[in-house]
Write an enzyme that holds these catalytic residues in place. Structure first.
Site, PDB file in Angstrom:
ATOM      1  N   ASP A 174      28.086  40.447  31.451  1.00 40.01           N
ATOM      2  CA  ASP A 174      27.034  39.476  31.775  1.00 40.01           C
ATOM      3  C   ASP A 174      25.873  39.438  30.774  1.00 40.01           C
ATOM      4  OD1 ASP A 174      28.128  38.134  33.919  1.00 40.01           O
ATOM      5  OD2 ASP A 174      27.285  39.476  35.430  1.00 40.01           O
TER       6      ASP A 174
ATOM      7  N   LYS B  86      29.893  46.176  42.361  1.00 34.45           N
ATOM      8  CA  LYS B  86      29.102  44.990  42.015  1.00 34.45           C
ATOM      9  C   LYS B  86      29.912  43.711  42.236  1.00 34.45           C
ATOM     10  CE  LYS B  86      25.739  47.215  39.162  1.00 34.45           C
ATOM     11  NZ  LYS B  86      25.187  47.466  37.830  1.00 34.45           N
TER      12      LYS B  86
ATOM     13  N   LYS C 288      24.056  32.359  39.561  1.00 34.06           N
ATOM     14  CA  LYS C 288      25.323  32.827  38.970  1.00 34.06           C
ATOM     15  C   LYS C 288      26.489  32.426  39.883  1.00 34.06           C
ATOM     16  CE  LYS C 288      28.210  36.550  37.313  1.00 34.06           C
ATOM     17  NZ  LYS C 288      28.597  37.969  37.326  1.00 34.06           N
TER      18      LYS C 288
ATOM     19  N   ASP D 235      41.098  39.010  40.132  1.00 31.04           N
ATOM     20  CA  ASP D 235      41.251  39.638  38.827  1.00 31.04           C
ATOM     21  C   ASP D 235      40.554  38.713  37.846  1.00 31.04           C
ATOM     22  OD1 ASP D 235      42.448  42.016  37.504  1.00 31.04           O
ATOM     23  OD2 ASP D 235      43.308  40.465  36.227  1.00 31.04           O
TER      24      ASP D 235
ATOM     25  N   GLY E  76      29.270  44.168  33.910  1.00 32.69           N
ATOM     26  CA  GLY E  76      30.241  43.923  32.834  1.00 32.69           C
ATOM     27  C   GLY E  76      29.622  43.236  31.622  1.00 32.69           C
TER      28      GLY E  76
ATOM     29  N   ARG F 196      37.441  48.096  44.141  1.00 35.49           N
ATOM     30  CA  ARG F 196      36.556  49.258  44.215  1.00 35.49           C
ATOM     31  C   ARG F 196      35.332  49.052  43.327  1.00 35.49           C
ATOM     32  NH1 ARG F 196      38.355  53.057  47.256  1.00 35.49           N
ATOM     33  NH2 ARG F 196      40.595  53.121  47.641  1.00 35.49           N
TER      34      ARG F 196
END
Ligand code: IMP
Length: 202
Positions: free
Chosen positions: A158, A12, A178, A72, A156, A9
């Protein structure tokens, strides 16, 4: 039918996974969890990225009857003995908040020089098919935690991370760059051949 579910969910993260998959398997139809019938999503309670990726992928494959990918991932800081690790998303507590997580991580590394700021992003990608077949791949991106956030892109942690061999933070890297070097890009590209084969067979 080249249809697959990505069990996340995080919009990004979904965008990144979609982008990488579309480049590798042209014409693939990628559904996020918001595109399928709601189902009971089990909590991520495992101690490993692999375990949590499997929890997410198994639940979505069982509920949708479609081949499913789940990732994950998290950041593992050497001097913190690999933490936040699987707790990266909720490192500063509930509700999940990237900005608060980043501030906490920076505070924990106060006064530590670059030598002590080595870290890595890790990502486990699980591919689960409705017939029960399961595959897992792991991707890693080594680098360092910056002394302050840099850049507006990514998500997050980054803005706090500079990958080995790069001159700018992950949040300043163009998306394609990236993807080329990221933990997620590496894991996903490794699993793509199995996904392509499974989709052709359906
Ligand atoms: P998950 O959604 O449970 O896998 O949590 C992953 C968490 O790890 C995210 O909330 C981010 O904080 C962090 N993370 C994972 N991958 C990345 C990345 O590519 N960039 C920045 N942070 C990431």
């Amino acid at each position: 039918m080249r249809r697959i579910v990505i069990a996340t969910r995080n919009t990004k993260k979904l965008a990144e996974l979609r982008r990488i998959l579309a480049a590798e398997i042209p014409g693939i139809d990628v559904l996020g969890l918001d595109d399928v019938e709601p189902f009971e999503e089990p909590p991520e309670i495992e101690a490993t990225f692999e375990g949590n990726a499997l929890i997410k992928a198994r639940a979505a494959a069982a509920a949708t009857g479609l081949p499913t990918l789940a990732d994950d991932s998290g950041i593992c800081v050497d001097i913190l003995n690999g933490m936040p690790g699987v707790l990266s998303a909720r490192w500063s507590g509930a509700p999940r908040d990237d900005e608060r997580n980043n501030q906490l991580l920076l505070a924990q590394l106060t006064d530590l020089s670059g030598e002590r700021r080595h870290a890595e992003f890790r990502c486990a990608v699980a591919f689960v098919q409705p017939d029960g077949e399961e595959i897992i791949e792991i991707g890693v991106m080594r680098g360092r935690i910056l002394p302050e956030p840099r850049g507006q892109g990514g998500f997050g942690y980054d803005p706090l991370f500079i990958a080995d061999g790069q001159a700018v933070s992950n949040a300043e890297l163009p998306a394609g760059e990236k993807d080329r070097v990221s933990h997620r890009g590496r894991a996903l590209r490794d699993i793509v051949p199995a996904v392509a084969t499974a989709l052709r067979a359906r």
